[in-house]
Each structure stands twice: as structure tokens, then as C-alpha cells.
Design a protein around this motif. Sequence first.
Motif, PDB file in Angstrom:
ATOM      1  N   VAL A 220      49.965  32.270   6.145  1.00 23.48           N
ATOM      2  CA  VAL A 220      49.144  33.407   5.716  1.00 23.48           C
ATOM      3  C   VAL A 220      48.945  33.332   4.201  1.00 23.48           C
ATOM      4  O   VAL A 220      49.916  33.206   3.449  1.00 23.48           O
ATOM      5  N   ARG A 221      47.681  33.376   3.762  1.00 24.01           N
ATOM      6  CA  ARG A 221      47.381  33.225   2.332  1.00 24.01           C
ATOM      7  C   ARG A 221      46.665  34.434   1.748  1.00 24.01           C
ATOM      8  O   ARG A 221      46.004  34.351   0.712  1.00 24.01           O
ATOM      9  N   SER A 222      46.804  35.595   2.420  1.00 24.03           N
ATOM     10  CA  SER A 222      46.179  36.819   1.924  1.00 24.03           C
ATOM     11  C   SER A 222      47.009  38.005   2.397  1.00 24.03           C
ATOM     12  O   SER A 222      47.236  38.165   3.605  1.00 24.03           O
ATOM     13  N   TYR A 223      47.488  38.804   1.443  1.00 18.47           N
ATOM     14  CA  TYR A 223      48.485  39.825   1.768  1.00 18.47           C
ATOM     15  C   TYR A 223      48.081  41.227   1.329  1.00 18.47           C
ATOM     16  O   TYR A 223      47.399  41.394   0.310  1.00 18.47           O
ATOM     17  N   LYS A 224      48.534  42.225   2.092  1.00 13.36           N
ATOM     18  CA  LYS A 224      48.488  43.619   1.644  1.00 13.36           C
ATOM     19  C   LYS A 224      49.616  43.836   0.624  1.00 13.36           C
ATOM     20  O   LYS A 224      50.657  43.185   0.722  1.00 13.36           O
ATOM     21  N   PRO A 225      49.444  44.793  -0.281  1.00  9.97           N
ATOM     22  CA  PRO A 225      50.528  45.051  -1.245  1.00  9.97           C
ATOM     23  C   PRO A 225      51.680  45.877  -0.644  1.00  9.97           C
ATOM     24  O   PRO A 225      52.702  46.072  -1.312  1.00  9.97           O
ATOM     25  N   ASP A 226      51.524  46.336   0.595  1.00  7.94           N
ATOM     26  CA  ASP A 226      52.516  47.238   1.203  1.00  7.94           C
ATOM     27  C   ASP A 226      53.946  46.701   1.116  1.00  7.94           C
ATOM     28  O   ASP A 226      54.190  45.528   1.420  1.00  7.94           O
ATOM     29  N   VAL A 227      54.836  47.591   0.744  1.00  7.18           N
ATOM     30  CA  VAL A 227      56.257  47.230   0.612  1.00  7.18           C
ATOM     31  C   VAL A 227      56.840  46.818   1.974  1.00  7.18           C
ATOM     32  O   VAL A 227      56.481  47.384   2.999  1.00  7.18           O
ATOM     33  N   VAL A 228      57.733  45.846   1.965  1.00  9.94           N
ATOM     34  CA  VAL A 228      58.484  45.489   3.179  1.00  9.94           C
ATOM     35  C   VAL A 228      59.730  46.372   3.222  1.00  9.94           C
ATOM     36  O   VAL A 228      60.564  46.298   2.310  1.00  9.94           O
ATOM     37  N   PRO A 229      59.850  47.216   4.249  1.00  9.13           N
ATOM     38  CA  PRO A 229      61.022  48.108   4.290  1.00  9.13           C
ATOM     39  C   PRO A 229      62.337  47.327   4.285  1.00  9.13           C
ATOM     40  O   PRO A 229      62.409  46.235   4.859  1.00  9.13           O
ATOM     41  N   GLU A 230      63.348  47.911   3.642  1.00 10.63           N
ATOM     42  CA  GLU A 230      64.639  47.228   3.495  1.00 10.63           C
ATOM     43  C   GLU A 230      65.220  46.790   4.832  1.00 10.63           C
ATOM     44  O   GLU A 230      65.777  45.699   4.951  1.00 10.63           O
ATOM     45  N   GLU A 231      65.085  47.646   5.879  1.00  9.61           N
ATOM     46  CA  GLU A 231      65.711  47.272   7.158  1.00  9.61           C
ATOM     47  C   GLU A 231      64.999  46.092   7.795  1.00  9.61           C
ATOM     48  O   GLU A 231      65.611  45.284   8.493  1.00  9.61           O
ATOM     49  N   VAL A 232      63.686  45.983   7.547  1.00  9.39           N
ATOM     50  CA  VAL A 232      62.923  44.845   8.077  1.00  9.39           C
ATOM     51  C   VAL A 232      63.347  43.566   7.342  1.00  9.39           C
ATOM     52  O   VAL A 232      63.653  42.531   7.951  1.00  9.39           O
ATOM     53  N   LEU A 233      63.406  43.657   6.021  1.00  8.45           N
ATOM     54  CA  LEU A 233      63.831  42.513   5.205  1.00  8.45           C
ATOM     55  C   LEU A 233      65.233  42.061   5.608  1.00  8.45           C
ATOM     56  O   LEU A 233      65.515  40.862   5.721  1.00  8.45           O
ATOM     57  N   ASN A 234      66.091  43.013   5.875  1.00 12.52           N
ATOM     58  CA  ASN A 234      67.463  42.670   6.239  1.00 12.52           C
ATOM     59  C   ASN A 234      67.553  41.977   7.591  1.00 12.52           C
ATOM     60  O   ASN A 234      68.390  41.098   7.784  1.00 12.52           O
ATOM     61  N   ARG A 235      66.683  42.356   8.536  1.00 11.03           N
ATOM     62  CA  ARG A 235      66.690  41.653   9.823  1.00 11.03           C
ATOM     63  C   ARG A 235      66.255  40.199   9.647  1.00 11.03           C
ATOM     64  O   ARG A 235      66.813  39.293  10.251  1.00 11.03           O
ATOM     65  N   VAL A 236      65.260  40.012   8.786  1.00  8.69           N
ATOM     66  CA  VAL A 236      64.790  38.645   8.520  1.00  8.69           C
ATOM     67  C   VAL A 236      65.911  37.825   7.872  1.00  8.69           C
ATOM     68  O   VAL A 236      66.167  36.675   8.247  1.00  8.69           O
ATOM     69  N   LEU A 237      66.601  38.428   6.909  1.00  5.37           N
ATOM     70  CA  LEU A 237      67.665  37.709   6.208  1.00  5.37           C
ATOM     71  C   LEU A 237      68.870  37.462   7.115  1.00  5.37           C
ATOM     72  O   LEU A 237      69.591  36.461   6.964  1.00  5.37           O
ATOM     73  N   GLU A 238      69.081  38.349   8.078  1.00  4.17           N
ATOM     74  CA  GLU A 238      70.174  38.144   9.030  1.00  4.17           C
ATOM     75  C   GLU A 238      69.916  36.883   9.869  1.00  4.17           C
ATOM     76  O   GLU A 238      70.852  36.141  10.202  1.00  4.17           O
TER      77      GLU A 238
END
Lengths: 175, 175
Positions: free
Chosen positions: A13-31
Motif C-alpha cells: 500500500v503506497r497511499s495512506y489516511k492520516p488516521d491514528v492506529v489505536p494502541e490496542e491494534v498496534l499491540n496486536r500486530v506487535l504481539e
Amino acid sequence: MEFFDVVRTRRSVRSYKPDVVPEEVLNRVLEAVRVAPSGSNRQPWRFIIVKDEAVKQRLVPACGGQRWLAEAPVVVVACGKVFDYNRGGYMGEHSMLVDVSIAMTHLILAARNEGLGTCWIGMFDNNEVKKILGIPEGWNVVGLTPLGYPKAGEKAFTEPGPRNKLSEIVSTDRF
Amino acid sequence: MEFFDVVRTRRSVRSYKPDVVPEEVLNRVLEAVRVAPSGSNRQPWRFIIVKDEAVKQRLVPACGGQRWLAEAPVVVVACGKVFDYNRGGYMGEHSMLVDVSIAMTHLILAARNEGLGTCWIGMFDNNEVKKILGIPEGWNVVGLTPLGYPKAGEKAFTEPGPRNKLSEIVSTDRF
């Protein structure tokens, strides 16, 4: 999502919305990164989550001027600890590339599972990125990716681009 | 299976049933490999599916004598095409390790999704494996894995072994 749907619809993906990634979503990815396997369970990796706008902007020229990189609210920088495990008898201190790539692949797929776009960036200046992020000697950058919601929404996730046929990449008992 | 369940319960399996892997199952696993991303979509990989008993037995000493390797009905050998893409300005002709590791990770996870065990083998003699399988110059072995149903059945798939905490592998804006 079903595993195979994740794999089949992951796109760069080479085009993004500026919307914040919620912490719990980021944490699932990092898990998903955390539990990745590595040779002898060494886990020779560190992932830097860049959210600071000024730092993101400094990464753009260090990645060949790919400006869309900084559109995403997060840029992830995957770092590997250099050690001479010499896998296969020829990899030498590049062995860690294998381990860090496993963990980064977990990240890329887990992001898709959360509706987040990524784009594995292989064109970067290791020394420049190290300077910008204070990455110490003995560590190298393996890859970077923006992480955020695609501007095109779910439509960004489609079948992958052209690929070789199975018969071109698989053989039995001999090369 | 749900994506995160696949990631969370993938384990290295070192004991296999001799049961054959049905062709349609093997093909689903290989399809996950086929669609994997790579730098500039080069797909610099070839996967050898070893089923021949004699060939499997010859691979054992080339992999440090790990006998359980040959218990599985299939051994997969992931090969990478050597090219000097020099990712990051330091990887040189080892750049392909990144691409092949991505595809191999797709294989390992897709196998788990099908109830199949794997164990990424990083201890091997590249030159010996190349001789056994007729792998030409310009290609190297990146890793091998047995592929088969675990002797312990579904019980083989549990939470991963000990891992560093997120706080030990993740930082924000700086290393």
C-alpha cells in the motif's frame, strides 16, 4: 480473518489516511512479531515505532525519497543484531537477515489482518537510518514499512500482482 | 483458522507421523508461497519438494545429522537466486535471504493452518545440499523444513516457547 484470506489479499500500500492506529491494534500486530520463531530462539530483532512527524520526514530521503512513506501515521523500522551464526556455511554475519525477515513477515501479515496497510521498503541507506534513529554499532536495518489505514480503504486489499506459476517455482526431488 | 491463532500456535515440530500429505493440502501451502511479496516482485526463489526416501536420508547428514528430519513424508528445501541487489547498502548478494525468508515464512504459517508441522532448519551445509539436489551455481539454500503431520497431533500446536517482552523488542522514535 481466515489465514488464507490474509495471505491472498495482502498488498503493498503506497497511499495512506492520516488516521491514528489505536494502541490496542498496534499491540496486536506487535504481539505477532514477538512470537515469531528465530534460529536457536535468539530473537535478534528490535522494532522501532516512528510516530514523530519530524523523524518520519527525515526518513524519506534516507529511503530514496519515497514521500508516501511519511503519509502513514506510523513507520516501523526493523533492526537486526549482527552475529556470525553463518547459516548454511555461507551467510556469515548476514544470518540475522533470515530471522528478522521472519518477524517482519509476521508484522506485515498481522497488519493486513487488522485492515492496516504496509509496504516493505528495501531501498534505504542503512547508515543514514541508523544515524536518524540512534541505532548502535552491531545492529543494522533490515527493512522499513509504513503502517496505517489505506486511503482506498478495504479496496486496497485485492489479489496480489502477477506471480510465477507454481510449476515455475516448485520441483520434486531435484532442482 | 483465524490468522492470529495460526501465528500463536505455530511450533517447531521434531516428531512426525509417516502419513502422506494429500496433494490438495500441499498445493494450498505452496499457493501461500507463490503469492508472497519480494523486492521489485523478483520472486528469486525455488522450492524443492523432497519425497524420495533415499534423497531424504541423504539430507540428514547434510543437516547436522538431525534424523527426525527424514521422519516427515516431505522435506521442503527453499532455494534463493543470488543477485546483488545490495539492500540497505550492506547486504550485497545476500539480499535474496530477505525475499526467500518471506516466502518460507508464508509456507511455515500456511502449513500450521493445515494442521501440518514444520521446523525451520538453519544448520545445514549449503554445498552438500546443493550436490544432493542438483542445485546449480547462482543459487543457494536458505533453509529446509520437514513437512508432515505431528506425531502428537493437534497437541503439538501450543503457545510458543519463552520470548522477550514487547518492552524489550520495541521502542518509539529512537532505538
